[in-house]
Design a protein around this motif. Structure first.
Motif, PDB file in Angstrom:
ATOM      1  N   ASN A   1      11.146  23.100  35.312  1.00 37.28           N
ATOM      2  CA  ASN A   1      11.988  24.143  35.356  1.00 37.28           C
ATOM      3  C   ASN A   1      11.482  25.303  35.613  1.00 37.28           C
ATOM      4  O   ASN A   1      10.226  25.601  34.993  1.00 37.28           O
ATOM      5  N   GLN A   2      12.044  26.049  36.506  1.00 31.21           N
ATOM      6  CA  GLN A   2      11.423  27.340  36.875  1.00 31.21           C
ATOM      7  C   GLN A   2       9.968  27.396  37.182  1.00 31.21           C
ATOM      8  O   GLN A   2       8.926  28.254  36.878  1.00 31.21           O
ATOM      9  N   ILE A   3       9.575  26.152  37.788  1.00 34.68           N
ATOM     10  CA  ILE A   3       8.196  25.929  38.327  1.00 34.68           C
ATOM     11  C   ILE A   3       7.088  26.249  37.455  1.00 34.68           C
ATOM     12  O   ILE A   3       6.185  26.976  37.591  1.00 34.68           O
ATOM     13  N   SER A   4       7.280  25.629  36.201  1.00 41.57           N
ATOM     14  CA  SER A   4       6.707  26.279  35.023  1.00 41.57           C
ATOM     15  C   SER A   4       5.171  25.708  35.235  1.00 41.57           C
ATOM     16  O   SER A   4       4.325  26.323  34.714  1.00 41.57           O
ATOM     17  N   ALA A   5       4.872  24.500  35.864  1.00 41.54           N
ATOM     18  CA  ALA A   5       3.536  24.169  35.787  1.00 41.54           C
ATOM     19  C   ALA A   5       2.740  24.962  36.732  1.00 41.54           C
ATOM     20  O   ALA A   5       1.556  25.468  36.172  1.00 41.54           O
ATOM     21  N   SER A   6       3.157  25.620  37.891  1.00 42.78           N
ATOM     22  CA  SER A   6       2.635  26.564  38.448  1.00 42.78           C
ATOM     23  C   SER A   6       2.503  27.824  37.715  1.00 42.78           C
ATOM     24  O   SER A   6       1.274  28.556  37.757  1.00 42.78           O
ATOM     25  N   ASN A   7       3.321  28.390  37.155  1.00 37.80           N
ATOM     26  CA  ASN A   7       3.389  29.493  36.373  1.00 37.80           C
ATOM     27  C   ASN A   7       2.276  29.542  35.268  1.00 37.80           C
ATOM     28  O   ASN A   7       1.417  30.513  35.040  1.00 37.80           O
ATOM     29  N   PHE A   8       2.181  28.353  34.523  1.00 35.00           N
ATOM     30  CA  PHE A   8       1.168  28.295  33.655  1.00 35.00           C
ATOM     31  C   PHE A   8      -0.297  28.002  34.212  1.00 35.00           C
ATOM     32  O   PHE A   8      -1.101  28.700  33.771  1.00 35.00           O
ATOM     33  N   ALA A   9      -0.370  27.437  35.122  1.00 33.09           N
ATOM     34  CA  ALA A   9      -1.599  27.272  35.689  1.00 33.09           C
ATOM     35  C   ALA A   9      -2.116  28.466  36.112  1.00 33.09           C
ATOM     36  O   ALA A   9      -3.389  28.857  36.249  1.00 33.09           O
TER      37      ALA A   9
END
Lengths: 125, 365, 177
Positions: B99-107
């Motif tokens: 959701n909301q490309i969270s893996a990329s955001n957190f990375a």
């Protein structure tokens, strides 16, 4: 004693055959009639409730034993049985109060086991 | 209807037809890195990956943070192989399925990398590559990394069921890969092979290494052909792949024989067959040169049914096997066609069909 | 705005249709439907059938075995002097516990993969459908994770079970008393 064990063995075979057949029908609904598994579960519970209303589930249990009480259709049966008993005992209000009379035990157990599992186990994937 | 500006762009011949871009500077793939899960590591491409996880949770408390971590590790590895520092990177373009490309955001949190988040489901890495190449072509960036990730367990619980639920998957279902791939693009002069790309990957520093470069990209349109089964995404994506490929061949004037490899990702086994048949019916036979990332990533006996999927699938296959073999000259001209299903759980429950997209990127060494 | 809103939509549709017909072009909406149908027909040729015989056999064996184990528990509880109804209820709870344990240990999803409906239909499958979200959504907290999503899969079964049971029991009560 020997006779009792013989009877038990026969009842296990019956439970296997009839329970297996119900599951097989469920798989046919999924694979042949393309009904999603979640809908098959709902259908089965409703079927159990309908059979219970027709007074057919008790004779079915007498023949099949666990073959009738272990599949999900039994959940529909115990819900119906609870409502029917309460209706007869208490009148109209029993329609609401009777629902969980018998089925409540299984639901309570499921909630407790779910809680314990959530605390103890982690999904492995 | 065509404005003066549009005419100027066409005349500059960077723009071909309606959907295709030509990169005159041909941005180069300076380095690439991949991090995959255990099942992917046991697949036929195992030896091409930089890191193979032993634990899908990767020491994190939840699947989502694990995905974020493998993505970060892939990006950092690519940075290292390119010989760049974090603060030398002009842009990280990344996306995933959460959701909301969270893996990329957190990375990307608290890093020094200017970040652009994108989403095209399994086609994310294709969109990332073409955007990275565009930035380089425009001269507004010199060092860009395109990356994408997916995580099997994180995707299962978001799109389907809890992981311990005993559901039977249909034969058309695809297995969301636990994988991340990062591809570093730079100007050809920038390192021209990096500080040790080949060395760290397979120890073959001595060999002549070719430099894969991005020459064309065809931007896809969102195509929807009434397919509704989320357990059959490969099939749903086929019309988008046809649409983009036909546009690519029409607008570049090339034909399938120009390429050594037409790589889709991820149509999987069933989708691939439909794809080839449809191309044949359109007079473009690709069967002898077509491969699919979802088919390449796993062995048939690995119980993944139709094959792999997920944004990390194509990203990791491209970043490992394909680009490394291009460096060695096994593939010289690759047309990568990322395909993605753009639905979400809500749209599926509401009975909407699956919109799909395909972006094509020509990589030539 | 109320007046004729519907009429305007209809006339716009009609106009569009006439325009396409005059231009000798297919209606784009019709054309799209035709393409979708054509694609579905092509795709269907390549779609594998589920391994029906294998699925049916395993559903029968797995489901039958779970019921047989249930019957063994019933016999055990009966031998401890319980009535049929008591023994059957306790056997069900025992199976619930077993299903929960196997889910927690990460075994039941594998049984489900092989057994299909044979693993889903017995009460152990009901346990699996409650325990698996309990474990999975625990990371989102005890209130919104564990508790709110505990019945995210079993909920429909409970809901429709209650509605069907009330209807069924009511009809029975009205007819036979």
């Amino acid at each position: 004693m020997t006779l009792a064990w013989g009877e038990a063995a026969v009842s296990v075979v019956w439970a296997f055959l009839i329970g297996g057949t119900i599951c097989l029908i469920g798989q046919v609904l999924i694979d042949v009639f393309r009904i999603p598994p979640a809908h098959v579960m709902v259908l089965l519970v409703v079927a159990g409730a309908v059979l219970a209303g027709l007074g057919l589930y008790e004779p079915f249990i007498r023949v099949a034993g666990a073959g009738a009480t272990v599949p999900l259709s039994n959940f529909g049966y115990v819900l119906t049985r609870g409502v029917l008993d309460a209706l007869r005992r208490e009148g109209w209000f029993g329609l609401l109060t009777g629902v969980f009379e018998i089925a409540g035990g299984a639901l309570a157990a499921a909630v407790v086991f779910g809680f314990i599992a959530a605390l103890v186990f982690r999904p492995r994937g | 209807m065509v404005t003066g500006n549009a005419i100027a762009i066409r005349q500059a011949s960077k723009r071909l037809g309606h959907q295709t871009m030509r990169f005159e500077t041909a941005p180069a793939v300076v380095a690439s890195a991949s991090v995959v899960g255990l099942r992917e590591g046991q697949g036929p491409l195992g030896r091409y990956f930089e890191t193979i996880l032993e634990d899908e949770r990767y020491g994190e408390r939840c699947w989502e943070q694990a995905e974020s971590r493998i993505l970060k590790e892939a990006v950092n590895t690519a940075l290292g192989l390119a010989g760049w520092k974090e603060d030398e990177l002009d842009a990280l373009i990344s996306g995933d399925l959460l959701n909301q490309i969270s893996a990329s955001n957190f990375a990307s949190r608290n890093t020094q990398m200017p970040f652009l988040g994108i989403f095209s489901a399994c086609a994310t890495i294709a969109e990332g590559l073409l955007l990275a190449a565009t930035l380089l072509e425009a001269g507004v960036a010199a060092r860009v990394i395109a990356a994408a990730s997916s995580h099997h367990e994180a995707a299962e619980r978001q799109f389907r069921y809890p992981n311990e639920f005993g559901a039977q998957r249909p034969m058309t279902a695809q297995w969301t890969a636990t994988a991340a791939g990062a591809i570093a693009l730079g100007l050809p002069a920038d390192g021209g092979g990096g500080a040790g790309w080949g060395a760290a990957a397979d120890g073959s520093t001595g060999e002549a290494q070719l430099l894969p470069r991005i020459t064309f990209a065809t931007v896809g349109k969102v195509v929807e052909m009434g397919q509704k089964d989320p357990y059959d995404m490969g099939t749903a994506e086929v019309p988008a792949a046809w649409d983009t490929l036909l546009a690519h061949f029409r607008e570049t004037g090339r034909d399938p024989a120009y390429y050594d490899l037409i790589l889709t990702g991820d149509l999987a086994r069933i989708g691939s067959e439909i794809f080839r048949e449809g191309m044949r019916r359109r007079g473009l036979d690709v069967s002898s040169r077509h491969m699919d990332c979802g088919v390449l990533l796993y062995r048939p006996e690995q119980d993944v049914h139709a094959g792999g999927s997920g944004a990390g699938c194509a990203a990791s296959v491209l970043a490992s096997y394909i680009l490394k073999e291009m460096r060695k000259g096994r593939f010289r001209r690759v047309l990568f066609v990322g395909t993605g299903s753009l639905h979400n759980p809500v749209s599926i429950q509401q009975g909407e069909p699956i919109p799909t997209i395909a972006h094509a990127v020509a990589i030539e060494a | 705005m109320e007046r004729g809103g519907r009429f305007h939509t209809k006339s716009a549709e009609l106009l569009a249709q006439v325009t396409w017909e005059v231009a000798g072009l297919p209606d784009p909406e019709e054309e799209r439907k035709r393409q979708a149908a054509e694609f579905a027909a092509l795709a269907a040729q390549y779609h594998p059938h589920p391994p029906l015989a294998r699925n049916l056999i395993f559903a029968f064996l797995v489901g039958g075995s779970i019921c047989a184990i249930g019957q063994l528990f019933i016999a055990l509880f009966q031998s401890l002097g319980m009535t049929d109804v008591q023994a059957s209820a306790r056997a069900s709870i025992t199976l619930l516990a077993l299903g929960s344990l196997l889910t927690g240990l990460g075994v039941y999803d594998e049984i489900g993969r092989v057994g299909g409906a044979g693993a889903a239909i017995p009460i152990t499958g009901f346990a699996n459908s409650i325990v698996s979200p309990a474990m999975e959504y625990r990371t989102e907290g005890l209130v919104f994770g564990f508790a709110a999503r505990l019945f995210s899969i079993a909920g429909p079964v409970v809901t429709f079970g209650i509605l069907a049971a009330m209807a069924s029991a009511l009809i029975r009560f009205l007819v036979t008393g």
